[in-house]
Design a protein around this motif. Structure first.
Motif, PDB file in Angstrom:
ATOM      1  N   SER A 341      69.865 -17.804  34.894  1.00  0.00           N
ATOM      2  CA  SER A 341      70.119 -17.424  36.298  1.00  0.00           C
ATOM      3  C   SER A 341      69.185 -16.295  36.713  1.00  0.00           C
ATOM      4  CB  SER A 341      71.568 -16.963  36.456  1.00  0.00           C
ATOM      5  OG  SER A 341      71.728 -15.726  35.803  1.00  0.00           O
ATOM      6  N   LYS A 342      68.977 -16.154  38.035  1.00  0.00           N
ATOM      7  CA  LYS A 342      68.075 -15.123  38.574  1.00  0.00           C
ATOM      8  C   LYS A 342      68.458 -13.744  38.051  1.00  0.00           C
ATOM      9  CE  LYS A 342      64.780 -16.066  41.682  1.00  0.00           C
ATOM     10  NZ  LYS A 342      64.306 -17.137  40.846  1.00  0.00           N
ATOM     11  N   GLN A 343      69.774 -13.482  38.025  1.00  0.00           N
ATOM     12  CA  GLN A 343      70.258 -12.164  37.607  1.00  0.00           C
ATOM     13  C   GLN A 343      69.898 -11.860  36.157  1.00  0.00           C
ATOM     14  OE1 GLN A 343      74.349 -12.116  38.494  1.00  0.00           O
ATOM     15  NE2 GLN A 343      74.212 -10.223  39.641  1.00  0.00           N
ATOM     16  N   LYS A 346      66.127 -10.889  34.907  1.00  0.00           N
ATOM     17  CA  LYS A 346      65.644  -9.504  34.935  1.00  0.00           C
ATOM     18  C   LYS A 346      65.819  -8.831  33.578  1.00  0.00           C
ATOM     19  CE  LYS A 346      67.737  -8.932  39.204  1.00  0.00           C
ATOM     20  NZ  LYS A 346      68.921  -8.329  39.733  1.00  0.00           N
ATOM     21  N   HIS A 347      66.783  -9.330  32.792  1.00  0.00           N
ATOM     22  CA  HIS A 347      67.147  -8.615  31.559  1.00  0.00           C
ATOM     23  C   HIS A 347      66.652  -9.245  30.270  1.00  0.00           C
ATOM     24  CE1 HIS A 347      69.696  -6.060  33.938  1.00  0.00           C
ATOM     25  NE2 HIS A 347      70.272  -7.119  34.466  1.00  0.00           N
ATOM     26  N   VAL A 348      66.265 -10.542  30.315  1.00  0.00           N
ATOM     27  CA  VAL A 348      66.024 -11.235  29.047  1.00  0.00           C
ATOM     28  C   VAL A 348      64.893 -10.628  28.195  1.00  0.00           C
ATOM     29  CG1 VAL A 348      67.039 -13.458  29.659  1.00  0.00           C
ATOM     30  CG2 VAL A 348      64.645 -13.012  30.207  1.00  0.00           C
ATOM     31  N   PHE A 349      64.028  -9.805  28.816  1.00  0.00           N
ATOM     32  CA  PHE A 349      62.946  -9.207  28.025  1.00  0.00           C
ATOM     33  C   PHE A 349      63.365  -7.882  27.381  1.00  0.00           C
ATOM     34  CE2 PHE A 349      60.633 -11.881  31.112  1.00  0.00           C
ATOM     35  CZ  PHE A 349      59.991 -12.709  30.211  1.00  0.00           C
ATOM     36  N   GLU A 350      64.602  -7.463  27.659  1.00  0.00           N
ATOM     37  CA  GLU A 350      65.082  -6.211  27.049  1.00  0.00           C
ATOM     38  C   GLU A 350      65.449  -6.472  25.596  1.00  0.00           C
ATOM     39  OE1 GLU A 350      68.405  -4.944  29.400  1.00  0.00           O
ATOM     40  OE2 GLU A 350      67.181  -4.936  31.220  1.00  0.00           O
ATOM     41  N   LYS A 351      65.218  -5.451  24.772  1.00  0.00           N
ATOM     42  CA  LYS A 351      65.511  -5.599  23.352  1.00  0.00           C
ATOM     43  C   LYS A 351      67.012  -5.821  23.145  1.00  0.00           C
ATOM     44  CE  LYS A 351      63.251  -3.795  19.360  1.00  0.00           C
ATOM     45  NZ  LYS A 351      62.326  -2.800  18.907  1.00  0.00           N
ATOM     46  N   PHE A 352      67.363  -6.742  22.302  1.00  0.00           N
ATOM     47  CA  PHE A 352      68.743  -7.097  21.916  1.00  0.00           C
ATOM     48  C   PHE A 352      69.547  -7.746  23.043  1.00  0.00           C
ATOM     49  CE2 PHE A 352      68.052  -3.111  19.299  1.00  0.00           C
ATOM     50  CZ  PHE A 352      67.647  -3.805  18.176  1.00  0.00           C
ATOM     51  N   TYR A 353      68.921  -8.004  24.177  1.00  0.00           N
ATOM     52  CA  TYR A 353      69.682  -8.604  25.286  1.00  0.00           C
ATOM     53  C   TYR A 353      69.878 -10.096  25.041  1.00  0.00           C
ATOM     54  CZ  TYR A 353      71.487  -9.627  29.872  1.00  0.00           C
ATOM     55  OH  TYR A 353      72.310 -10.020  30.899  1.00  0.00           O
ATOM     56  N   ARG A 354      71.122 -10.541  25.225  1.00  0.00           N
ATOM     57  CA  ARG A 354      71.404 -11.978  25.135  1.00  0.00           C
ATOM     58  C   ARG A 354      72.281 -12.359  26.308  1.00  0.00           C
ATOM     59  NH1 ARG A 354      73.248 -14.981  20.498  1.00  0.00           N
ATOM     60  NH2 ARG A 354      71.593 -16.373  21.187  1.00  0.00           N
ATOM     61  N   VAL A 355      72.014 -13.517  26.891  1.00  0.00           N
ATOM     62  CA  VAL A 355      72.864 -13.974  27.989  1.00  0.00           C
ATOM     63  C   VAL A 355      74.231 -14.240  27.389  1.00  0.00           C
ATOM     64  CG1 VAL A 355      73.209 -15.780  29.705  1.00  0.00           C
ATOM     65  CG2 VAL A 355      70.912 -14.958  29.215  1.00  0.00           C
ATOM     66  N   SER A 356      75.252 -13.627  27.985  1.00  0.00           N
ATOM     67  CA  SER A 356      76.549 -13.663  27.289  1.00  0.00           C
ATOM     68  C   SER A 356      77.571 -14.574  27.952  1.00  0.00           C
ATOM     69  CB  SER A 356      77.113 -12.253  27.216  1.00  0.00           C
ATOM     70  OG  SER A 356      77.244 -11.764  28.526  1.00  0.00           O
ATOM     71  N   THR A 357      77.115 -15.518  28.754  1.00  0.00           N
ATOM     72  CA  THR A 357      78.082 -16.422  29.386  1.00  0.00           C
ATOM     73  C   THR A 357      77.773 -17.878  29.055  1.00  0.00           C
ATOM     74  OG1 THR A 357      76.705 -16.377  31.323  1.00  0.00           O
ATOM     75  CG2 THR A 357      78.660 -14.972  31.374  1.00  0.00           C
ATOM     76  N   GLY A 358      78.704 -18.738  29.391  1.00  0.00           N
ATOM     77  CA  GLY A 358      78.498 -20.180  29.227  1.00  0.00           C
ATOM     78  C   GLY A 358      78.373 -20.561  27.761  1.00  0.00           C
ATOM     79  N   SER A 383      50.414 -10.587  31.671  1.00  0.00           N
ATOM     80  CA  SER A 383      51.718 -10.570  32.358  1.00  0.00           C
ATOM     81  C   SER A 383      52.496 -11.826  31.994  1.00  0.00           C
ATOM     82  CB  SER A 383      51.509 -10.497  33.865  1.00  0.00           C
ATOM     83  OG  SER A 383      50.860 -11.656  34.301  1.00  0.00           O
ATOM     84  N   ILE A 384      53.812 -11.728  32.160  1.00  0.00           N
ATOM     85  CA  ILE A 384      54.655 -12.889  31.838  1.00  0.00           C
ATOM     86  C   ILE A 384      55.661 -13.094  32.962  1.00  0.00           C
ATOM     87  CG2 ILE A 384      56.257 -11.483  30.419  1.00  0.00           C
ATOM     88  CD1 ILE A 384      56.541 -14.114  28.687  1.00  0.00           C
ATOM     89  N   SER A 385      55.921 -14.340  33.302  1.00  0.00           N
ATOM     90  CA  SER A 385      56.909 -14.589  34.361  1.00  0.00           C
ATOM     91  C   SER A 385      57.805 -15.764  33.965  1.00  0.00           C
ATOM     92  CB  SER A 385      56.188 -14.894  35.675  1.00  0.00           C
ATOM     93  OG  SER A 385      55.422 -16.055  35.508  1.00  0.00           O
ATOM     94  N   ILE A 386      58.972 -15.790  34.599  1.00  0.00           N
ATOM     95  CA  ILE A 386      59.917 -16.884  34.321  1.00  0.00           C
ATOM     96  C   ILE A 386      60.175 -17.628  35.621  1.00  0.00           C
ATOM     97  CG2 ILE A 386      62.189 -17.511  33.417  1.00  0.00           C
ATOM     98  CD1 ILE A 386      62.507 -14.728  32.345  1.00  0.00           C
ATOM     99  N   GLU A 387      60.202 -18.942  35.493  1.00  0.00           N
ATOM    100  CA  GLU A 387      60.665 -19.763  36.615  1.00  0.00           C
ATOM    101  C   GLU A 387      61.811 -20.564  36.033  1.00  0.00           C
ATOM    102  OE1 GLU A 387      58.240 -22.647  39.018  1.00  0.00           O
ATOM    103  OE2 GLU A 387      56.787 -21.075  38.475  1.00  0.00           O
ATOM    104  N   SER A 388      62.990 -20.346  36.543  1.00  0.00           N
ATOM    105  CA  SER A 388      64.113 -21.036  35.911  1.00  0.00           C
ATOM    106  C   SER A 388      65.279 -21.181  36.860  1.00  0.00           C
ATOM    107  CB  SER A 388      64.545 -20.247  34.677  1.00  0.00           C
ATOM    108  OG  SER A 388      65.589 -20.907  34.024  1.00  0.00           O
ATOM    109  N   GLU A 389      66.050 -22.203  36.613  1.00  0.00           N
ATOM    110  CA  GLU A 389      67.245 -22.433  37.400  1.00  0.00           C
ATOM    111  C   GLU A 389      68.294 -22.942  36.426  1.00  0.00           C
ATOM    112  OE1 GLU A 389      68.074 -25.223  40.871  1.00  0.00           O
ATOM    113  OE2 GLU A 389      66.050 -24.432  41.227  1.00  0.00           O
ATOM    114  N   PRO A 390      69.495 -22.405  36.477  1.00  0.00           N
ATOM    115  CA  PRO A 390      70.506 -22.873  35.531  1.00  0.00           C
ATOM    116  C   PRO A 390      70.686 -24.395  35.629  1.00  0.00           C
ATOM    117  CG  PRO A 390      71.273 -20.900  36.658  1.00  0.00           C
ATOM    118  CD  PRO A 390      69.998 -21.297  37.314  1.00  0.00           C
ATOM    119  N   GLY A 391      70.639 -25.029  34.472  1.00  0.00           N
ATOM    120  CA  GLY A 391      70.815 -26.486  34.419  1.00  0.00           C
ATOM    121  C   GLY A 391      69.523 -27.267  34.566  1.00  0.00           C
TER     122      GLY A 391
END
Ligand code: ADP
Length: 402
Positions: A341-343, A346-358, A383-391
């Motif tokens: 998800s968009k939200q 923003k965080h996935v490049f932080e150390k130890f961050y994992r998406v914690s839902t679903g 530079s690195i960028s993400i293009e993503s949409e859940p599902g």
């Protein structure tokens, strides 16, 4: 720091800050009222003298201009360099016989600076008053409030410092917790492939299994899979901590990215096959070389492809492409997995961050892969960028100078 102790410190600080402001406020109000009293006494002294002079000199007539300047003069004598509005008020009629500033009559009517006098020969039905109204100059207001403003300012600075230290402490705690989680997670995750590999080895030692070609290749595939996962994991953790050291430097040389992609694809073939997926490449970069650190760029692509496979719940479909645009070398890894998800992006490049839902919970990981990828990109000034949409899957695009 324990939660209750932190709460206690915050409450004490808030109480101290509020008390300080209240004390300063009361102090300033007291100063105000002392100043006001002194001011009133001085004005009264000056007005006593004005009335005395009017009694002596202005028999029969009050020359209004002269009244204004007489008052200003006497005020100056007692150290008040202000020109108040002056009104001559007929008490019984309730009207002004004279006012120096007709616009200020309302103010004059309620002014506390009211002095009764009755010069001989002045025609008035009742008692007369001279009323003064002072426009407080901005400077006097600022001057007397300066203490209060300064205290509020200091309290604000202290509060800001307090908030910053609390936030640092909080971050420290968060990092500590994440590190502990990471160690627990890692021990668990490394134990799993180790036991899977030893189980597969035991099976291979069984004569029946060893002679059955299909079963043998299945177990060899499992060992290769688990081994590969552990290799990426150990390599990522090791390199990531190496990068954090001050003396770390990349070993840059012209490397063939298409060849690296080929190598990465090769190492994932068994995993992809076992999951019934496919991995495609679109290697359009011409020339395919770029100035980079081979080891880290290889790990970067490994990590992106590994994530693409991990976060594709069904059969993974991965597309790796290379291209050139605007003097940049572009590497992109696309998957058709769960997406982000968009939200969370923003965080996935932080150390130890994992998406914690679903259903992400089911997937093994430590939240270190993408932070390492971001570190590598940063060290290459890319530079690195993400293009993503859940599902709908995700595309990670790395752009390097070259
Ligand atoms: P992890 O070890 O958890 O995979 P990463 O740093 O590689 O750690 O990724 C951080 C988080 O970003 C992951 O936990 C996952 O939620 C999300 N993520 C990374 N890559 C993908 C992807 N290709 N598709 C969906 N989510 C992803």
């Amino acid at each position: 720091m324990k939660r209750w102790f932190r709460g206690f410190i915050i409450s004490i600080f808030a109480l101290a800050a509020v008390s300080l402001v209240v004390i300063q406020f009361l102090q300033t109000r007291r100063t105000f009222s002392v100043n006001d009293n002194m001011f009133s006494v001085s004005v009264s002294t000056a007005m006593d003298e004005v009335i005395r002079q009017l009694g002596v000199e202005m028999q029969g007539d009050i020359r209004n201009q002269a009244l204004d300047s007489l008052i200003a003069e006497e005020l100056l004598m007692v150290g008040i360099d202000l020109h108040p509005a002056v009104g001559l008020y007929d008490g019984s009629q309730g009207s002004f016989l004279y006012s120096s500033d007709p616009g200020m009559e309302d103010m004059l009517e309620v002014s506390p600076y009211r002095y009764s006098f009755s010069p001989a020969g002045v025609t008035a039905s009742g008692q007369l008053f001279i009323i003064l109204a002072f426009k407080r100059s901005l400077l006097t207001i600022i001057d007397s409030s300066l203490y209060l403003y300064m205290s509020i300012f200091l309290v604000l600075i202290i509060a800001a410092m307090f908030i910053v230290s609390m936030r640092t402490l909080n971050n420290q705690r968060k990092l500590d917790r994440m590190k502990n989680e990471f160690i627990g997670n890692m021990t668990h995750e490394i134990k799993t492939p180790i036991s899977t590999i030893s189980l597969a080895c035991e099976m291979l030692q069984d004569n029946g299994v060893a002679q059955d070609e299909a079963m043998r290749s299945n177990f060899v595939g499992i060992i290769a899979d688990e081994n590969q996962r552990m290799r990426i994991l150990v390599e990522t953790i090791l390199q990531s901590s190496k990068m954090a050291s001050k003396n770390f430097a990349l070993t840059l040389r012209e490397i063939d990215v298409n060849a690296i992609v080929g190598k990465v694809v090769q190492s994932f073939l068994i995993t992809i096959k076992n999951r019934g997926g496919r991995i495609e490449t679109r290697l359009d970069a011409e020339p395919p070389t770029v100035l980079a650190d081979e080891l880290h760029l290889t790990n970067l692509i490994y990590n992106l492809v590994d994530n693409g496979i991990k976060y594709s719940p069904g059969a993974p479909h991965i597309i790796i492409s290379t291209s050139r645009a605007d003097g940049k070398f572009i590497i992109s890894v696309r998957d058709h997995g769960i997406g982000i998800s968009k939200q969370e992006q923003k965080h996935v490049f932080e150390k130890f961050y994992r998406v914690s839902t679903g259903n992400v919970h089911d997937v093994k990981g430590f939240g270190i892969g993408l932070s390492y990828v971001a570190q590598v990109v940063h060290l290459h000034h890319g530079s690195i960028s993400i293009e993503s949409e859940p599902g709908n899957g995700s595309t990670f695009t790395v752009s390097l100078i070259g």
